[in-house]
Design a protein around this motif. Structure first.
Motif, PDB file in Angstrom:
ATOM      1  N   ILE A  96       0.857  -1.179   0.000  1.00 48.65           N
ATOM      2  CA  ILE A  96       0.000   0.000   0.000  1.00 48.65           C
ATOM      3  C   ILE A  96       0.900   1.239   0.000  1.00 48.65           C
ATOM      4  O   ILE A  96       1.839   1.333   0.801  1.00 48.65           O
ATOM      5  N   LEU A  97       0.603   2.180  -0.885  1.00 56.31           N
ATOM      6  CA  LEU A  97       1.343   3.450  -0.912  1.00 56.31           C
ATOM      7  C   LEU A  97       0.301   4.560  -0.986  1.00 56.31           C
ATOM      8  O   LEU A  97      -0.338   4.750  -2.012  1.00 56.31           O
ATOM      9  N   THR A  98       0.109   5.244   0.132  1.00 54.85           N
ATOM     10  CA  THR A  98      -1.012   6.177   0.216  1.00 54.85           C
ATOM     11  C   THR A  98      -0.640   7.399   1.026  1.00 54.85           C
ATOM     12  O   THR A  98       0.389   7.414   1.723  1.00 54.85           O
ATOM     13  N   THR A  99      -1.465   8.430   0.962  1.00 48.37           N
ATOM     14  CA  THR A  99      -1.242   9.607   1.813  1.00 48.37           C
ATOM     15  C   THR A  99      -1.815   9.382   3.207  1.00 48.37           C
ATOM     16  O   THR A  99      -1.499  10.111   4.124  1.00 48.37           O
ATOM     17  N   SER A 100      -2.711   8.406   3.323  1.00 49.99           N
ATOM     18  CA  SER A 100      -3.425   8.232   4.588  1.00 49.99           C
ATOM     19  C   SER A 100      -2.580   7.506   5.617  1.00 49.99           C
ATOM     20  O   SER A 100      -2.078   6.414   5.378  1.00 49.99           O
ATOM     21  N   ALA A 101      -2.467   8.134   6.796  1.00 51.46           N
ATOM     22  CA  ALA A 101      -1.798   7.462   7.904  1.00 51.46           C
ATOM     23  C   ALA A 101      -2.834   7.084   8.948  1.00 51.46           C
ATOM     24  O   ALA A 101      -2.512   6.843  10.102  1.00 51.46           O
ATOM     25  N   ALA A 102      -4.120   7.061   8.521  1.00 54.07           N
ATOM     26  CA  ALA A 102      -5.203   6.775   9.480  1.00 54.07           C
ATOM     27  C   ALA A 102      -5.090   5.358  10.022  1.00 54.07           C
ATOM     28  O   ALA A 102      -4.908   4.409   9.269  1.00 54.07           O
ATOM     29  N   GLU A 103      -5.227   5.265  11.334  1.00 50.04           N
ATOM     30  CA  GLU A 103      -5.119   3.979  12.029  1.00 50.04           C
ATOM     31  C   GLU A 103      -6.075   2.951  11.424  1.00 50.04           C
ATOM     32  O   GLU A 103      -5.714   1.791  11.215  1.00 50.04           O
ATOM     33  N   SER A 104      -7.318   3.406  11.120  1.00 52.58           N
ATOM     34  CA  SER A 104      -8.320   2.456  10.622  1.00 52.58           C
ATOM     35  C   SER A 104      -7.910   1.907   9.252  1.00 52.58           C
ATOM     36  O   SER A 104      -8.118   0.731   8.957  1.00 52.58           O
ATOM     37  N   ASP A 105      -7.300   2.748   8.418  1.00 52.41           N
ATOM     38  CA  ASP A 105      -6.841   2.283   7.099  1.00 52.41           C
ATOM     39  C   ASP A 105      -5.739   1.245   7.253  1.00 52.41           C
ATOM     40  O   ASP A 105      -5.737   0.207   6.592  1.00 52.41           O
ATOM     41  N   ALA A 107      -5.089  -0.634   9.846  1.00 47.54           N
ATOM     42  CA  ALA A 107      -5.627  -1.865  10.435  1.00 47.54           C
ATOM     43  C   ALA A 107      -6.349  -2.689   9.375  1.00 47.54           C
ATOM     44  O   ALA A 107      -6.150  -3.908   9.265  1.00 47.54           O
ATOM     45  N   LYS A 108      -7.199  -2.011   8.574  1.00 48.52           N
ATOM     46  CA  LYS A 108      -7.966  -2.741   7.557  1.00 48.52           C
ATOM     47  C   LYS A 108      -7.040  -3.329   6.498  1.00 48.52           C
ATOM     48  O   LYS A 108      -7.241  -4.448   6.029  1.00 48.52           O
ATOM     49  N   ALA A 109      -6.014  -2.559   6.124  1.00 50.36           N
ATOM     50  CA  ALA A 109      -5.090  -3.043   5.093  1.00 50.36           C
ATOM     51  C   ALA A 109      -4.432  -4.347   5.539  1.00 50.36           C
ATOM     52  O   ALA A 109      -4.364  -5.312   4.783  1.00 50.36           O
ATOM     53  N   TYR A 110      -3.983  -4.377   6.805  1.00 50.25           N
ATOM     54  CA  TYR A 110      -3.348  -5.612   7.278  1.00 50.25           C
ATOM     55  C   TYR A 110      -4.362  -6.727   7.452  1.00 50.25           C
ATOM     56  O   TYR A 110      -4.067  -7.898   7.238  1.00 50.25           O
ATOM     57  N   GLN A 111      -5.594  -6.310   7.844  1.00 50.65           N
ATOM     58  CA  GLN A 111      -6.654  -7.311   7.982  1.00 50.65           C
ATOM     59  C   GLN A 111      -6.877  -8.021   6.648  1.00 50.65           C
ATOM     60  O   GLN A 111      -7.108  -9.224   6.597  1.00 50.65           O
ATOM     61  N   TRP A 112      -6.792  -7.252   5.577  1.00 50.59           N
ATOM     62  CA  TRP A 112      -6.976  -7.863   4.251  1.00 50.59           C
ATOM     63  C   TRP A 112      -5.647  -8.321   3.659  1.00 50.59           C
ATOM     64  O   TRP A 112      -5.505  -8.451   2.464  1.00 50.59           O
ATOM     65  N   ARG A 113      -4.663  -8.514   4.531  1.00 46.68           N
ATOM     66  CA  ARG A 113      -3.401  -9.144   4.173  1.00 46.68           C
ATOM     67  C   ARG A 113      -2.581  -8.344   3.163  1.00 46.68           C
ATOM     68  O   ARG A 113      -2.053  -8.901   2.190  1.00 46.68           O
ATOM     69  N   ALA A 114      -2.489  -7.048   3.403  1.00 44.04           N
ATOM     70  CA  ALA A 114      -1.532  -6.251   2.633  1.00 44.04           C
ATOM     71  C   ALA A 114      -0.133  -6.697   3.056  1.00 44.04           C
ATOM     72  O   ALA A 114       0.073  -7.075   4.205  1.00 44.04           O
ATOM     73  N   ASN A 115       0.816  -6.660   2.156  1.00 41.99           N
ATOM     74  CA  ASN A 115       2.156  -7.140   2.506  1.00 41.99           C
ATOM     75  C   ASN A 115       3.011  -6.062   3.137  1.00 41.99           C
ATOM     76  O   ASN A 115       3.981  -6.349   3.815  1.00 41.99           O
ATOM     77  N   SER A 116       2.631  -4.821   2.898  1.00 44.14           N
ATOM     78  CA  SER A 116       3.364  -3.719   3.513  1.00 44.14           C
ATOM     79  C   SER A 116       2.500  -2.469   3.392  1.00 44.14           C
ATOM     80  O   SER A 116       1.602  -2.400   2.550  1.00 44.14           O
ATOM     81  N   TYR A 117       2.764  -1.514   4.266  1.00 47.91           N
ATOM     82  CA  TYR A 117       1.958  -0.290   4.236  1.00 47.91           C
ATOM     83  C   TYR A 117       2.900   0.899   4.298  1.00 47.91           C
ATOM     84  O   TYR A 117       3.619   1.085   5.281  1.00 47.91           O
ATOM     85  N   LEU A 118       2.914   1.683   3.255  1.00 41.94           N
ATOM     86  CA  LEU A 118       3.814   2.838   3.201  1.00 41.94           C
ATOM     87  C   LEU A 118       3.009   4.125   3.066  1.00 41.94           C
ATOM     88  O   LEU A 118       2.022   4.170   2.336  1.00 41.94           O
ATOM     89  N   VAL A 119       3.420   5.159   3.798  1.00 38.96           N
ATOM     90  CA  VAL A 119       2.760   6.459   3.704  1.00 38.96           C
ATOM     91  C   VAL A 119       3.639   7.387   2.882  1.00 38.96           C
ATOM     92  O   VAL A 119       4.855   7.482   3.112  1.00 38.96           O
ATOM     93  N   LYS A 120       3.002   8.063   1.911  1.00 40.27           N
ATOM     94  CA  LYS A 120       3.758   8.948   1.027  1.00 40.27           C
ATOM     95  C   LYS A 120       4.386  10.091   1.813  1.00 40.27           C
ATOM     96  O   LYS A 120       3.674  10.822   2.499  1.00 40.27           O
ATOM     97  N   PRO A 121       5.685  10.277   1.725  1.00 43.79           N
ATOM     98  CA  PRO A 121       6.314  11.428   2.405  1.00 43.79           C
ATOM     99  C   PRO A 121       5.930  12.710   1.679  1.00 43.79           C
ATOM    100  O   PRO A 121       5.538  12.678   0.512  1.00 43.79           O
TER     101      PRO A 121
END
Lengths: 148, 651
Positions: A96-105, A107-121
């Protein structure tokens, strides 16, 4: 993977952000190819080989997906859920590469088995070092299964 | 007991009235007892003055006492007493009156309400004490003066005065207004029957010398008590007394042998006194029961809470009126069984409610359940049901349960609304932060590229970098403008006015005229003669945004067309904005009204336009939906504005 082009599917609705990712990956000079789609529906169509993407020769399955979350038509999380629920596609790593650093996003991303979560600097230096690290980790060091 | 109706009478008039009443009752009392010695058999005169004392302040007491004394003295003199005897007896009576009034005030503390059992009990004691004291003084004086037997005089005086006080005072000081009520009530024929039967029965018993048959009066007094309360039983006993004594004194000696008139009178007096002591408390008890029952009933009428009382042994359930009304029944119309209530409970909740009640019946102290019920009209209400087992059998199973039903549909609706608003607000904040951050990432990153490209002299990349930055800041500007618009909806803005539909649409088209001519779109308006009422700029925004939207998503249509109008549907007017543009894939039609939803990432929109339209439409009580066969098939937005269709002054 040395020598064979590694295909990244970039799902990003903002053309400017797509351009940033493309430039960074090009600068990193790893042998790879980027396919860019602009919304969630196109991402699904590509991965499932529907519509304009039916020809697997022309549109082969990617080695990994760089997925934004806020997408037109079909939301990024929905794309993630659909792909990870499909036995044939579930092994494709999705970062995941997104601007959102929201906790719920997150959590949901990992719940749906994302392999990594990156926030755009928010500046070029940050973006560059993130993409550099990303390149080393995912494109150089990480091992992938032989058959996706 | 301050009774405004009474206080309207002037003091001199009251004084004259009291003096006369004392004179008349005293004279009747004396006249009836010529044969039985000096002491009257029924003495109502003192009671008249005591009623006056109890209703006025102590400052007025001397006046009333003097009036009573004067009336009494006059009656005594007229009856032929010597002036000394007349004065002495009258003074004894005054003493009794004062004692009764003063003692009662002291004991009862001035807030006299003889319908209260405690006050009534005190008055009974006071009346007895006052009558006994005055009787003792009178009997003693008479014995010293005339040599009459003390006990005979005392007994006659005590019985006559106590009877008089107890018949008159509670009825008239406590419930005087009820006498008129009886006369006006539909059951006045019943009152008449009692008024005829009581003296007739009394007279016939007295005439036949059938004293043991006096018990026959009991049911009549009870009848009077139950139907007419305090005043009823006081009147009945008064009539029995009057009839009995008149018959005994004036008629009986001529029709049968009267061995000892004094003793017969005493017997009658004591019998009636005993009845007063029985029935006044009964009347009192009935009155307080009736009052509390009425209070409960009225409270039940007014309460929105429903109360139920379930006898598990018989299966009978009492449902209060509100219980029935909650499910659309008239009170009394709803069957008195728990199954009938459960039958109204929504099927999906029924098992849960039944279980909760069962668990409580089996041993749990109380239960609480939220569930839906179906009303008779087919509506649905939310009920909060609570119950408690108040009695159990030897095995711990409930035999009686009571509980209440609270209709909290409104509260629940408001809660839902609030939850929805909060969720919308959270989503809004989330979206705004994302959509504002996104262009910021673009600007700052390309700023970095710009510096690098300028240093490296890559002119063609510089132009590209600047383009990205320009479009990102443009996006931010749009977004901020639209956010401002959205936040304005819902706030009271402009005074509502009447505006013709055609004018409204023309106003809206003027604002988007630039985009229309740029896109070479032809716009047709079919404007029926409609007048709308509302905030004009706000209403214009609906058409403005829809037309703008249509023009924006023409999708390469060679002959772009937008049609506006309104159609009459059953019960409502439906407005439409139709285009022949790119259309909307049915899969995504549900998303277009969402905040920040954009189907086309390349478009210059912010995803707020249609959300804004939806908010305005909903503000006017309407709904909006769209029809589109799919991509390339054109789109038709339809919406209603019920609250704008007729004059409303509550906005």
């Amino acid at each position: 993977m040395i020598g064979e082009p590694f295909l990244i599917l970039l799902v990003e609705d903002d053309p400017a952000h797509a351009e940033i990712v493309r430039r960074n990956l090009e600068d990193f000079r790893v042998a790879n190819r980027i396919v860019h789609v602009g919304d969630g529906q196109q991402a699904l169509d590509y991965l499932f080989g529907h519509g304009q993407f039916q020809d697997r020769g022309e549109f082969p399955l990617p080695g990994m997906v760089l997925l934004d979350l806020r997408l037109p038509k079909v939301d990024g999380l929905e794309v993630l859920r659909t792909v990870k629920s499909d036995p044939a596609l579930s092994r494709i790593p999705i970062v995941i590469l997104t601007t959102s650093a929201a906790e719920s996003d997150i959590a949901k991303a990992y719940q749906w088995r994302a392999n990594s979560y990156l926030v755009k600097p928010v500046d070029l230096a940050g973006f560059t070092s993130l993409m550099e690290a990303f390149g080393y980790y995912w494109l150089a060091w990480n091992q992938y299964p032989q058959h996706l | 007991m301050q009774r405004p109706a009474r206080s309207q009478r002037s003091i001199p008039a009251s004084a004259a009235w009291i003096a006369f009443a004392v004179f008349a009752t005293a004279f009747i009392g004396i006249a009836l007892t010529r044969e039985s010695g000096r002491i009257a058999s029924i003495w109502l005169a003192n009671a008249v003055v005591v009623v006056a004392l109890l209703r006025t302040s102590r400052r007025q007491w001397p006046g009333w006492l003097v009036c009573g004394l004067a009336g009494n003295l006059a009656a005594n003199l007229l009856a032929g007493d010597t002036s000394w005897l007349a004065m002495g007896l009258a003074l004894c009576n005054s003493l009794e009156i004062f004692l009764a009034g003063w003692l009662f005030r002291v004991l009862d503390g001035g807030r006299t309400d003889l319908t209260k059992s405690r006050s009534l009990f005190r008055f009974i004691c006071v009346a007895g004490a006052a009558a006994a004291a005055a009787g003792a003084i009178a009997a003693g004086t008479l014995r010293l003066d005339l040599g009459t037997p003390f006990w005979a005089v005392f007994r006659a005086w005590f019985a006559a005065d106590a009877l008089g006080l107890l018949i008159i005072v509670p009825a008239f000081a406590g419930a005087a207004g009820e006498f008129g009520e009886i006369l006006r009530s539909p059951s006045r024929l019943e009152a008449l029957a009692i008024a005829v039967l009581v003296p007739a029965v009394t007279a016939s018993i007295v005439l036949g010398s059938h004293s043991p048959w006096f018990f026959l009066l009991g049911p009549l007094f009870l009848w009077a008590t139950f139907r007419f309360g305090f005043v009823g039983v006081a009147m009945a006993i008064f009539l029995a007394t009057a009839s009995g004594i008149v018959t005994l004194v004036a008629v009986a000696p001529h029709t049968r042998q009267v061995l000892d008139l004094g003793q017969e009178i005493s017997f009658l007096q004591l019998f009636l006194l005993a009845n007063v002591l029985i029935f006044l408390p009964v009347a009192n008890l009935l009155r307080s029961l009736r009052e509390s029952e009425e209070r409960f009933r009225l409270a039940m009428e007014v309460a929105t809470d429903g109360i139920w009382d379930w006898n598990l042994a018989t299966g009978q359930v009492y449902f209060s009126p509100s219980c029935a009304r909650m499910v659309g029944f008239e009170p009394g119309e709803f069957p008195g069984s728990m199954e009938a209530w459960l039958a109204r409970v929504a099927p999906e909740d029924r098992g849960r409610v039944r279980d909760a009640k069962q668990r409580c019946a089996d041993g749990l102290d109380s239960f609480e359940a939220e569930y839906r019920v179906e009303t008779r009209e087919g509506g649905s209400r939310w009920i909060l049901g609570r119950g408690k087992a108040v009695r159990r059998d030897g095995h711990g199973r409930a035999t009686r349960m009571v509980g209440n039903h609270l209709d909290f549909t409104e509260r629940r609706r408001r809660d839902d609304e609030l939850r929805q608003k909060t969720a919308e607000m959270e989503r809004f904040t989330y979206m705004v932060s994302h959509d504002l951050k996104s262009p910021l990432v673009t600007v700052r990153t390309f700023l970095g590229y710009l510096e690098r490209d300028l240093a490296e002299g890559k002119a063609e990349r510089v132009a590209k970098d600047l383009d990205f930055m320009r479009s990102a800041t443009g996006k931010m500007t749009h977004l901020l403008e639209d956010l401002l618009e959205v936040s304005r909806v819902g706030r009271a803005a402009n005074v509502p006015v009447r505006v013709a539909f055609a004018d409204l649409v023309q106003g809206a088209l003027k604002t988007v005229g630039g985009a229309i001519s740029a896109g070479q779109v032809s716009v047709t308006v079919a404007a029926p003669a409609l007048t709308l009422f509302g905030d004009r700029p706000r209403l214009e925004q609906i058409w403005q945004n829809l037309v703008d939207n249509a023009v924006k998503y023409m999708g390469g249509q060679a002959a772009p067309l937008v049609a506006l109008g309104a159609e009459e549907a059953p019960g409502e007017t439906v407005f439409f904005v139709r285009d022949n543009g790119m259309g909307i894939d049915p899969r995504f039609q549900g998303k277009v009204f969402g905040l920040f939803e954009q189907l086309d990432p390349a478009s210059e929109g912010t995803g707020l336009g249609l959300a804004l339209v939806k908010r305005i439409v909903e503000q006017y009580g309407g709904r909006i939906w769209l029809e589109s066969a799919g991509e390339g098939q054109g789109t038709c937005f339809r919406f209603t504005l019920p609250l704008a269709m007729e004059p409303h002054d509550d906005r």
